[in-house]
Design an enzyme around this catalytic site. Structure first.
Site, PDB file in Angstrom:
ATOM      1  N   GLU A  52       0.807  -1.225   0.000  1.00 43.14           N
ATOM      2  CA  GLU A  52       0.000   0.000   0.000  1.00 43.14           C
ATOM      3  C   GLU A  52       0.842   1.278   0.000  1.00 43.14           C
ATOM      4  O   GLU A  52       0.374   2.329  -0.465  1.00 43.14           O
ATOM      5  CB  GLU A  52      -0.967   0.003   1.184  1.00 43.14           C
ATOM      6  CG  GLU A  52      -2.104  -1.012   1.059  1.00 43.14           C
ATOM      7  CD  GLU A  52      -1.744  -2.393   1.598  1.00 43.14           C
ATOM      8  OE1 GLU A  52      -0.553  -2.634   1.891  1.00 43.14           O
ATOM      9  OE2 GLU A  52      -2.657  -3.227   1.724  1.00 43.14           O
ATOM     10  N   PHE A 114     -10.898  -7.649  13.782  1.00 38.29           N
ATOM     11  CA  PHE A 114      -9.846  -8.077  12.860  1.00 38.29           C
ATOM     12  C   PHE A 114      -9.574  -6.970  11.834  1.00 38.29           C
ATOM     13  O   PHE A 114     -10.488  -6.427  11.233  1.00 38.29           O
ATOM     14  CB  PHE A 114     -10.269  -9.365  12.141  1.00 38.29           C
ATOM     15  CG  PHE A 114      -9.256  -9.806  11.116  1.00 38.29           C
ATOM     16  CD1 PHE A 114      -7.975 -10.190  11.515  1.00 38.29           C
ATOM     17  CD2 PHE A 114      -9.560  -9.822   9.770  1.00 38.29           C
ATOM     18  CE1 PHE A 114      -7.023 -10.580  10.572  1.00 38.29           C
ATOM     19  CE2 PHE A 114      -8.619 -10.215   8.823  1.00 38.29           C
ATOM     20  CZ  PHE A 114      -7.345 -10.595   9.230  1.00 38.29           C
ATOM     21  N   GLN A 115      -8.322  -6.650  11.646  1.00 35.92           N
ATOM     22  CA  GLN A 115      -7.865  -5.588  10.738  1.00 35.92           C
ATOM     23  C   GLN A 115      -8.511  -4.244  11.056  1.00 35.92           C
ATOM     24  O   GLN A 115      -8.798  -3.460  10.158  1.00 35.92           O
ATOM     25  CB  GLN A 115      -8.079  -5.982   9.274  1.00 35.92           C
ATOM     26  CG  GLN A 115      -7.189  -7.169   8.875  1.00 35.92           C
ATOM     27  CD  GLN A 115      -7.038  -7.349   7.375  1.00 35.92           C
ATOM     28  OE1 GLN A 115      -7.971  -7.094   6.624  1.00 35.92           O
ATOM     29  NE2 GLN A 115      -5.861  -7.798   6.935  1.00 35.92           N
ATOM     30  N   LYS A 164     -17.356  -1.037   6.314  1.00 37.32           N
ATOM     31  CA  LYS A 164     -17.850  -1.990   5.322  1.00 37.32           C
ATOM     32  C   LYS A 164     -19.371  -1.970   5.203  1.00 37.32           C
ATOM     33  O   LYS A 164     -19.916  -2.077   4.099  1.00 37.32           O
ATOM     34  CB  LYS A 164     -17.362  -3.404   5.696  1.00 37.32           C
ATOM     35  CG  LYS A 164     -17.493  -4.395   4.555  1.00 37.32           C
ATOM     36  CD  LYS A 164     -16.837  -5.720   4.912  1.00 37.32           C
ATOM     37  CE  LYS A 164     -16.928  -6.693   3.744  1.00 37.32           C
ATOM     38  NZ  LYS A 164     -16.342  -8.008   4.080  1.00 37.32           N
ATOM     39  N   MET A 478      24.292   9.067   1.991  1.00 39.81           N
ATOM     40  CA  MET A 478      24.160  10.322   2.725  1.00 39.81           C
ATOM     41  C   MET A 478      24.409  10.099   4.215  1.00 39.81           C
ATOM     42  O   MET A 478      25.009  10.939   4.888  1.00 39.81           O
ATOM     43  CB  MET A 478      22.773  10.935   2.498  1.00 39.81           C
ATOM     44  CG  MET A 478      22.654  12.383   2.936  1.00 39.81           C
ATOM     45  SD  MET A 478      23.840  13.469   2.103  1.00 39.81           S
ATOM     46  CE  MET A 478      22.846  14.077   0.735  1.00 39.81           C
TER      47      MET A 478
END
Lengths: 580, 172
Positions: A52, A114-115, A164, A478
């Site tokens: 993502e 969940f999630q 949802k 760097m």
């Protein structure tokens, strides 16, 4: 005619009405209804990324290179948290994004489902605005406002979190634009009084300088044209921040190059000695100003910015003008009329003196390819193609800013504010989708490229001929450079151990891989990259311990630049070390 | 060794008119923490007939440049309609309410009641050995009352934080 539609359908229809061509996303449980509504939709093309973070950066690259908002679609929980770096990046660099995140059903919010993650809480301070949608009837209005907020005023990311059940539940929808008075109306025009005063200052300045930034790019291509016009009228030299490169053509006689920590000697000296600084769409970032109490000490300062909170944030200015860069430039040009600027020949002569320091010069290495040379050749061999360049973050990014040159806006995509390694490859993918006929090159480092290397698969899937040009010095260059300059060369964890074979990695993903090991192969390797019709990784092995100069060490003034050939002390006091 | 520097700061009272939407208070309070600004007190309540607008009063302190940034950063939030710096604008009224519980008997109890009268505090609850006083005034006045009660058996204090408004006929 009003009809019952599911939240997911209202969302997809609203996106289509906004003219969205691409959605960068990754499916998951909490966005399945939206993915079903997108299934076989002929108007919106979904680009399946591999992570993502890649979706958010790809949307940024698309937005930065086309001027249109980038759209992201990810699931709840890890989908949203993975996208946060890209959202924060877009917030810092003022890139318009609309990010749609799935959320667990309304009834489960707060239950550690969940999630589940508190996406609204997590993104509250790295978005311009965010929404939790609780009723599908609100969706059309919210999406309309989200696009307006993301793209007008100072652009930025907007998150829309949709549970949802809200995607599945239905509401009346008639397809017409929502009739709602907007509460977001940023000021875009400067006041006539301020414009008149600015013209007065410009016309009387003997050592003026334009200091331009990403705001000019965000204002649209016409703003870059107007900048050129105003420069012609006033004759003042132009420097730019990292984010503003391309707004003013790099082959112009009055172009000074980039300013700041790795800017040119002439731009930093000119900022230091100027009697008038006209800041257009930049924000006096610490990478630009160096030590604040020594920043441009003799100048009157004008600051043109659409965001009032940028005014006087770090540097106090004499004349703030709140407005859109393009609109204010237009006002300034109109107000200038037939004036003549002061004779600037003394000022230009001093600048020419500083130019003779040739601050971007570097020593050649008979054994190895200097990274600066690799960028110079890449520029020479591709400039006639007007390429779009993205970068990762680190030495290669600064060398690209110094040695690649830009002649128009929207050609240079880099993570300036947040400094996100892993930005360049997905950004190049987004840019290639938005500019299918352009040559798009991600100039990368061996460490940065590994941060979103999984996106090689995305380019393969959509047959995008993206090029990745890795300056491989086997270091987080760097970090190594700072350790050399400030920690007596104690190279703590900055060596890129166990690097993959980038050529074989390219081939494993269906890309072409090219390795350049010697200066004699440089031009041919670059040409082979350009000529190949598909995606290419070039693994360009460069001098391992080259440093990026000029450099203003943290806590130092513009006049304290380190150039090649200067001897550099191996340590710093605590005050300087404490600065980023 | 390096030392952290402290800057001179001033106290300011800000009123913020906002859309009454979910998360707005977290957004504003979070802006203060995220950018390192101070909140001395914060009050918020719905002020519109249709419950769509809330008014937040924040007392903050910081150097003048930081106060200016706070104002600008608040203005930048989409649900924020208006920010007024009462301290900057001039003549204004500041009021705070406190509930102060004092327990004791004998002279201390009598003295507490007498002082409450001087401060125009109202008794809103009493037992034979305690009072709850309701007191309205400037934060200073409440500070003084509370410190006097400390000697006379202070048990508990609850304060609302400041609400403020410009003087005169106009809306700020």
């Amino acid at each position: 005619m009003s009809e019952e539609r599911s939240g997911a359908v209202i969302l997809v229809e609203s996106l289509a009405r906004q003219g969205v061509e691409f959605v960068f996303g990754y499916p998951g449980g909490a966005v399945l209804p939206i993915y079903d509504a997108l299934f076989n939709d002929a108007r919106i093309r979904h680009i399946l990324v591999r992570h993502e973070a890649g979706a958010a950066h790809a949307a940024e690259g698309y937005a930065r290179s086309t001027g249109k908002p980038g759209v992201v679609l990810v699931t709840s929980g890890p989908g949203a948290t993975n996208a946060v770096t890209g959202i924060a990046d877009a917030f810092m660099d003022s890139i318009p994004l609309v990010v749609i995140t799935g959320q667990v059903p309304t009834g489960l919010i707060g239950s550690d489902a969940f999630q589940e993650a508190d996406t609204i809480g997590i993104t509250r301070h790295c978005t311009k605005h965010n929404y939790l949608v609780k009723d599908p009837a609100e969706l059309a209005g919210i999406i309309d406002e989200a696009f307006r907020i993301a793209t007008t005023g100072r652009p930025g990311p907007v998150v829309i979190d949709i549970p949802k059940d809200v995607q599945i539940a239905s509401a009346q929808w008639n397809g017409a634009p929502p009739q709602k008075e907007s509460r977001y109306n940023p000021q875009t025009r400067g006041s006539d009084k301020d414009i008149a005063r600015a013209i007065e200052l410009l016309a009387n300045a003997r050592a003026p300088i334009f200091y331009t930034g990403g705001g000019v790019i965000n204002s649209g291509p016409h703003a870059a044209d107007l900048l050129r016009q105003l420069q012609e009228l006033t004759g003042a030299p132009v420097t730019s921040t990292l984010m503003g490169l391309g707004a003013f053509p790099a082959d112009h006689a009055d172009w000074l190059g980039m300013l700041g920590m790795h800017g040119t000697y002439e731009s930093n000296m000119a900022m230091n000695q100027a009697d008038l600084v006209v800041c257009i769409g930049a924000r006096f970032d610490d990478r630009v100003t160096g030590r604040l109490d020594a920043f441009s000490p003799h100048s009157t300062k004008i600051h043109i910015d659409i965001d009032r909170s940028s005014i006087n944030k770090t540097v106090t200015v004499d004349l703030p003008i709140i407005g859109d860069c393009g609109e204010v430039l237009e006002q300034l040009i109109a107000a200038w009329g037939n004036r003549k600027p002061q004779n600037l020949s003394d000022w230009k002569a001093r600048i020419d003196g500083w130019r003779t320091r040739k601050s971007l010069a570097y020593p050649r290495d008979p054994q190895a390819i200097m990274p600066q040379l690799a960028i110079e050749r890449l520029f020479e061999l591709t400039k006639h193609l007007d390429p779009v360049i993205s970068t990762e973050v680190g030495q290669h990014q600064m060398w690209a800013a110094q040695h690649f040159h830009f002649f128009g806006p929207n050609k240079w995509l880099t993570s300036g504010g947040l400094g996100t390694m892993g930005y360049g490859l997905p950004a190049a993918i987004g840019a290639q989708l938005g500019n299918p006929d352009s040559l798009v090159i991600d100039i990368a480092g061996d460490a940065s490229i590994q941060m979103n290397i999984q996106e090689l698969g995305t380019a393969t899937q959509y047959r995008l001929p993206v090029k990745v040009f890795i300056l491989n010095n086997e270091w987080m260059g760097m970090v190594r450079q700072w350790q050399e300059l400030t920690y007596e060369s104690r190279y703590s964890e900055s060596y890129s151990d166990s690097l993959p074979d980038f050529v074989r990695l390219a081939e494993a993903y269906g890309w072409k891989g090219i390795r350049i090991e010697d200066e004699s192969q440089l031009d041919a390797g670059i040409q082979a990259m350009i000529d190949h019709p598909g995606p290419v990784i070039v693994d360009c092995l460069v001098a391992k311990e080259a440093n990026c100069f000029p450099m203003i060490p943290s806590g130092a003034a513009h006049t304290d630049m380190i150039l090649y050939g200067d001897s550099v002390a191996g340590t710093m006091d605590d005050e300087a070390k404490a600065l980023v | 060794m390096m030392k952290i520097k402290q800057e001179q700061s001033e106290r300011h009272v800000l009123t913020i008119t906002v859309d009454n939407e979910a998360g707005i208070l977290a957004k504003i309070a979070g802006l203060f923490t995220a950018r390192g600004y101070n909140i001395d007190s914060l009050t918020v309540a719905d002020i519109s007939e249709n419950h769509s607008i809330s008014r937040i009063t924040i007392v903050t302190h910081g150097p003048p440049a930081v106060i200016d940034q706070i104002h600008a950063q608040l203005d930048r939030l989409v649900p924020v309609h208006k920010v007024v710096d009462l301290t900057e604008m001039g003549a204004h009224v500041e009021r705070e309410m406190a509930l102060v519980k004092v327990a004791g008997t004998g002279d201390a109890r009598v003295e507490a009641l007498r002082l409450a009268d001087v401060f125009r505090a109202k008794v809103v609850d009493t037992t034979t050995s305690s009072f709850v006083f309701e007191l309205t005034g400037t934060p200073d006045k409440i500070d003084r009352f509370v410190s006097l009660m400390r000697e006379l058996g202070l048990v508990e204090v609850g304060r609302t934080g400041v609400v403020g408004m410009m003087r005169g006929a106009e809306a700020a």
